[in-house]
Structures are given as C-alpha cells and as structure tokens.
Scaffold this active site. Structure first.
Site, PDB file in Angstrom:
ATOM      1  N   CYS A  32      10.580  31.232 100.536  1.00 39.10           N
ATOM      2  CA  CYS A  32      10.610  32.492  99.795  1.00 39.10           C
ATOM      3  C   CYS A  32      10.556  32.267  98.292  1.00 39.10           C
ATOM      4  O   CYS A  32       9.881  33.004  97.570  1.00 39.10           O
ATOM      5  CB  CYS A  32      11.831  33.305 100.198  1.00 39.10           C
ATOM      6  SG  CYS A  32      11.752  33.830 101.935  1.00 39.10           S
ATOM      7  N   GLU A  82      12.408  38.602 102.100  1.00 38.46           N
ATOM      8  CA  GLU A  82      11.603  38.498 100.881  1.00 38.46           C
ATOM      9  C   GLU A  82      10.112  38.535 101.183  1.00 38.46           C
ATOM     10  O   GLU A  82       9.340  39.183 100.468  1.00 38.46           O
ATOM     11  CB  GLU A  82      11.913  37.186 100.128  1.00 38.46           C
ATOM     12  CG  GLU A  82      13.356  37.040  99.713  1.00 38.46           C
ATOM     13  CD  GLU A  82      14.213  36.243 100.689  1.00 38.46           C
ATOM     14  OE1 GLU A  82      15.085  35.510 100.223  1.00 38.46           O
ATOM     15  OE2 GLU A  82      14.011  36.367 101.911  1.00 38.46           O
ATOM     16  N   CYS A 128      15.318  30.903 100.219  1.00 42.81           N
ATOM     17  CA  CYS A 128      15.041  29.554 100.710  1.00 42.81           C
ATOM     18  C   CYS A 128      13.808  29.000  99.976  1.00 42.81           C
ATOM     19  O   CYS A 128      13.204  29.693  99.149  1.00 42.81           O
ATOM     20  CB  CYS A 128      14.776  29.591 102.214  1.00 42.81           C
ATOM     21  SG  CYS A 128      13.199  30.392 102.654  1.00 42.81           S
ATOM     22  N   HIS A 178      11.039  36.588 106.917  1.00 41.57           N
ATOM     23  CA  HIS A 178      12.197  36.681 106.025  1.00 41.57           C
ATOM     24  C   HIS A 178      12.107  37.986 105.242  1.00 41.57           C
ATOM     25  O   HIS A 178      11.010  38.494 104.987  1.00 41.57           O
ATOM     26  CB  HIS A 178      12.209  35.513 105.037  1.00 41.57           C
ATOM     27  CG  HIS A 178      12.564  34.200 105.650  1.00 41.57           C
ATOM     28  ND1 HIS A 178      13.237  33.232 104.949  1.00 41.57           N
ATOM     29  CD2 HIS A 178      12.344  33.679 106.883  1.00 41.57           C
ATOM     30  CE1 HIS A 178      13.422  32.175 105.722  1.00 41.57           C
ATOM     31  NE2 HIS A 178      12.873  32.425 106.895  1.00 41.57           N
TER      32      HIS A 178
END
Length: 174
Positions: A93, A62, A90, A60
C-alpha cells in the site's frame, strides 16, 4: 495556533470516516482497516479491508480507496489528495501511495509488525523515489488501536473455542 486546531479537526473528521469503513470490515470478520481519500474537502474514495471475503491479496483498504479515487478523478495521479487510513500502510500500500502521487497520508495507529510509513521503514518519504508524501500519524490513534486490539482478542477467543470443541470431539467416551 488556531490554524493548527482547524487542521486537526479536519483530520479527525476524516479519520472518523475511515473508522466507519474499518467497522464495515469488522462486521464482516475482516481485520478492521478503513480508508478514505479526500480531494478539495470531499471524499472521493472509500475502502475497507476485504482480503478474506474477496480471497484477494490486493483487497486492502488503501488499494480499494485508491482505485475508486482514481476512477473519480479520471486519472491515476492523485496529486492534491489526502489519504486517511486507520492502520499504518504495509509495503504494498505504501508503494501504491507513492505511485499514485498522493500528497498527504494521515495514519491512525502504527503497525510495528508490518508498517511501511515509519515503523519498519518509511517508503512514503524516501528521497530516492521520485515522489514523497507528507505524513501525519496518531490521529485518533487510540480509537484505531483499540478497535484492532478488540478484533484480535475476539479472534483468539473464537479460535480457543473452536480448538476446545474439536479437542472434545476427538476424545472417545468410555
């Protein structure tokens, strides 16, 4: 009032950098999510979604930006840092944000289906954890939201074309 305007300008400046990262993901056919981490007015970590390309659940935007910022800071603690991310984090993260001790998180658009910075729940500001992050939402939110909508519209159209083509292939000619 002027101080708020300056803070907003700075947030927009760095969110534009996160949007640039999201556009890199978009160009690769990835969900367009981008992120930058700022310390003392300098970007120390950048990331964009690479899950499909890397075949990695953890890729991801992040997570990539946190890893790069931690390397740059030579520490896992990112105290005094601000994360700018185009889409609400999410649960994975958001947990990493709390664990890394990021001071502040600025979110472009919210994610009602999977967001954990206020949509489904807010992991960033749970008093039960040993750390909470300051949260600012809606910075360049319309631009971030439109990019997501355009991506998913294109994806649906591509799937429709593929489905139609495969349906035509399966039909036999008389």
């Amino acid at each position: 009032m002027e101080e708020q305007t300056e803070a907003r300008k700075k947030d927009e400046k760095y969110m534009k950098e996160a949007i640039r990262q999201a556009k890199k993901a978009y160009a690769l056919g990835e969900v367009p999510i981008g992120c930058v981490i700022v310390y003392q007015d300098k970007i120390i970590g950048r990331g964009y979604n690479r899950r499909t390309i890397d075949k990695n659940t953890l890729a991801h935007a992040e997570m990539i930006a946190i890893r790069k910022a931690s390397k740059r800071m030579n520490d896992w603690r990112l105290e005094g840092c601000t994360m700018y991310v185009t889409l609400e984090p999410c649960q994975m993260c958001a947990g990493a944000i709390v664990q890394s001790r990021l001071t502040r998180v600025v979110v472009g658009c919210m994610n009602p289906k999977a967001g954990c910075a206020g949509s489904i729940l807010n992991l960033l500001q749970m008093k039960e954890f040993n750390h909470q992050a300051e949260l600012q939402t809606g910075i360049l939110g319309e631009e971030c939201s439109q990019m997501m909508k355009a991506f998913f519209k294109e994806l649906r159209e591509k799937k429709k074309i593929v489905h139609c083509a495969s349906s035509a292939d399966s039909q036999t000619l008389p």
